[in-house]
Design an enzyme around this catalytic site. Structure first.
Site, PDB file in Angstrom:
ATOM      1  CB  SER A   1      34.180 -41.016   3.498  1.00 43.34           C
ATOM      2  OG  SER A   1      34.988 -40.788   4.624  1.00 43.34           O
TER       3      SER A   1
ATOM      4  CG  ASP B   1      31.310 -46.855   8.232  1.00 41.64           C
ATOM      5  OD1 ASP B   1      32.356 -46.448   8.783  1.00 41.64           O
ATOM      6  OD2 ASP B   1      30.916 -46.427   7.135  1.00 41.64           O
TER       7      ASP B   1
END
Length: 589
Positions: free
Chosen positions: A363, A415
């Site tokens: 991330s 995602d």
């Protein structure tokens, strides 16, 4: 329940009723205060009645307090002032007067958003970096939301409609309409090797999160496994590692990576705006010095994420137009200074000089790891990076192409983070406005239908599908009611701040991209142990639009990604001779 989102006429009296209801909070507060005073006096009465009154007073105060917080966060005090222009826009006014008015509104909107952000982040310190992050985040939000007249439930309804529309388009799409970006044979040949590397190094990216992720992944046994390290005093040992604020973190790191204490060079959980926790370890299995940078896990990290302007990078390479996400770039510079100036990498390579440098992260940590790798490319030419679920809005196009020789990114399913950039968010806003304008149903029906569709599936609504081929540069008649003033939201000119090439240029994800897609599932939130995945090299253009779905957030979670990698790698190892499908894709059970 009356009218539609674009047609508020049938419910025009609701705003007055809401203000009347808000005024009634004053006597309710007086009544709740009297109830609290009455309870404080200890008036004797039946026990059941007393408990009921105490609960009523508590609920009253909770309602009043929550309403006040919601008003501070959501209510737009500039709502009545953001539409001073005729439909043709501000250009019909005097240019100087128009410019002054527009600048005043922008400043006021930024101030409102900065107040909201400071209120939500009141527990964070007020140093210079934090103040810069507040201003940067407020400017982003005010720029994004100031040209539309949407409330949170409008956005939720638009997302529900957009999800059904995307599914409808995908269901009606012919197989030969799917564009496949097939990589070269050399890339396809090393897919298995890179997948195995991703599977291995993901353990380090997960370990950087410390004990919270470990306990989340092991809710029943995790605390027992690391409990001894939480209570044990090992100050001297930790000083040798060179870390800080370790407490329970080190036990979870050892359990996740499977390494020994002596394999760690540095472990730091120092966390501030633009300063990320990281660890440095010796990985003897892969003969590498691993630097793992932690992803988003605090309000400080969120502010780093939201500092989304672009800033130039001063790199010792021949790449032109080196731009990157400001917040992540600042975080990468912090880790770079710690590694070089504090001699952490020098210490690691003095112990294992033949090892190579590998930088990993998930991330926000993946974005910082990618930029850190680019910064270290000159002193460490053999450096490699594995970025798990990195943000899309990270690198300029030239840096994206440059990074493909030494960075591998891994993305799971739908995602949202690898598809998230300022440019994509602006595109999402335009599509939400367009799909809302096409729908003639009341908002409550849209939301109820959307909730049912997200939870249980079914057939998507037969919505107009001209979004993908239609002209998005001019709003429909219904959309004009959703624009605050002569908005630049539909103009691709430089008048739009979000389209400004200097502040928010188009940014791209790092390196080559491996995409894992779950196939053949029937449930909306299915977590079947025998899930099937399609594995392929993907082009960055496949992540140029935000896809709406129930897994757009869960596919980003590190534990979900680890389970998917476990499944893919073990099944590919057990079925080496599985036939490939489509050249660049392999389905595994």
């Amino acid at each position: 329940m009356k009218g539609t989102i674009c047609n508020p006429g049938p419910r025009k009296s609701m705003s007055k009723l809401l203000y009347v209801r808000l005024a009634l909070f004053l006597p309710e507060m007086v009544w709740a205060s009297l109830g609290a005073a009455w309870i404080e006096d200890g008036v004797q009465c039946d026990r059941t009645v007393g408990n009921g009154i105490i609960a009523t007073v508590a609920v009253s105060w909770i309602t009043v307090a929550s309403t006040a917080v919601i008003i501070v966060i959501v209510f737009d005090p500039l709502g009545g002032k953001m539409a001073p222009y005729p439909p043709a826009g501000p250009h019909h006014l005097d240019s100087h007067e128009s410019s002054q008015l527009l600048n005043g509104l922008k400043t006021a909107a930024t101030s409102v958003w900065e107040t909201r952000i400071k209120f939500l982040c009141c527990c964070i310190g007020k140093d210079d970096r934090t103040r810069v992050a507040f201003s940067s985040t407020a400017e982003l939000f005010s720029t994004y939301f100031s040209d539309t007249d949407l409330v949170p439930s409008d956005i939720a309804a638009g997302l529900a409609l957009l999800h059904q529309q995307q599914d409808n388009i995908r269901n009606n799409q012919e197989p030969d309409q799917v564009v496949s970006h097939s990589p070269g044979s050399s890339q396809e040949a090393d897919l298995d090797a890179e997948l195995e590397n991703c599977h291995h190094y993901m353990q380090f990216a997960a370990a950087a999160y410390g004990w919270p992720l470990y306990i989340y992944r092991n809710p029943f046994t995790g605390l027992c496994r690391i409990g001894g390290d939480c209570c044990r005093s090992r100050t001297t040992d930790y000083d040798l590692v060179g870390g800080d604020q370790l407490t329970c973190h080190f036990g979870s790191i050892l359990q996740t990576t499977g390494l020994q204490y002596r394999d760690f060079i540095h472990v730091s959980f120092h966390d501030k705006v633009y300063e990320l926790p990281f660890l440095v370890a010796l990985d003897h299995r892969k003969e590498s010095v691993v630097v793992a940078v932690r992803g988003t896990m605090s309000l400080q990290d969120i502010l780093t994420d939201l500092s989304a302007e672009s800033e130039p990078l001063d790199l010792e390479c021949e790449v032109q137009d080196c731009w990157a996400h400001k917040g992540i770039s600042q975080a990468a510079r912090y880790v770079y200074r710690r590694l070089i100036n504090d001699g952490i990498l020098s210490q690691a390579f003095s112990i294992a000089p033949e090892y190579r440098l590998v930088i990993v992260g998930h991330s926000l940590g993946a974005g910082a790891a990618a930029l850190l790798t680019i910064m270290l490319r000159n002193p460490y030419p053999q450096v490699r990076c594995y970025a798990f679920s990195p943000p899309r809005g990270l690198l300029s196009k030239s840096l994206c192409e440059y990074s493909k020789t030494f960075i591998v990114s891994l993305v799971l399913g739908k995602d949202v983070i690898p598809r998230l950039s300022v440019t994509n968010l602006e595109d999402l806003k335009r599509r939400i406005l367009r799909v809302i304008a096409h729908c003639n149903k009341p908002k409550y029906k849209i939301l109820l239908r959307g909730c049912w569709y997200e939870l249980f599936g079914g057939h998507p609504e037969d919505l107009p599908t001209e979004l993908d081929g239609g002209d998005l540069t001019q709003p429909l008649l219904g959309e004009r009611s959703l624009l605050a003033h002569g908005s630049p939201a539909y103009s691709f000119s430089s008048d739009s701040p979000l389209e400004s090439p200097s502040k928010y240029p188009p940014l791209y994800p790092p390196g080559r991209i491996i995409h894992l897609e779950e196939v053949g599932t029937s449930g909306r939130f299915s977590c079947y142990p025998a899930a099937r995945y399609s594995v392929k090299w993907s082009h960055e253009s496949e992540f140029s639009k935000i896809l709406i779905g129930p897994k757009m957030l869960t596919d980003h979670m590190p534990d979900i990604l680890m389970r998917a990698l476990d499944s893919v790698v073990s099944d590919r190892a057990a079925c080496v001779s599985c036939p490939t499908q489509g050249g660049s894709s392999v389905d595994v059970a």
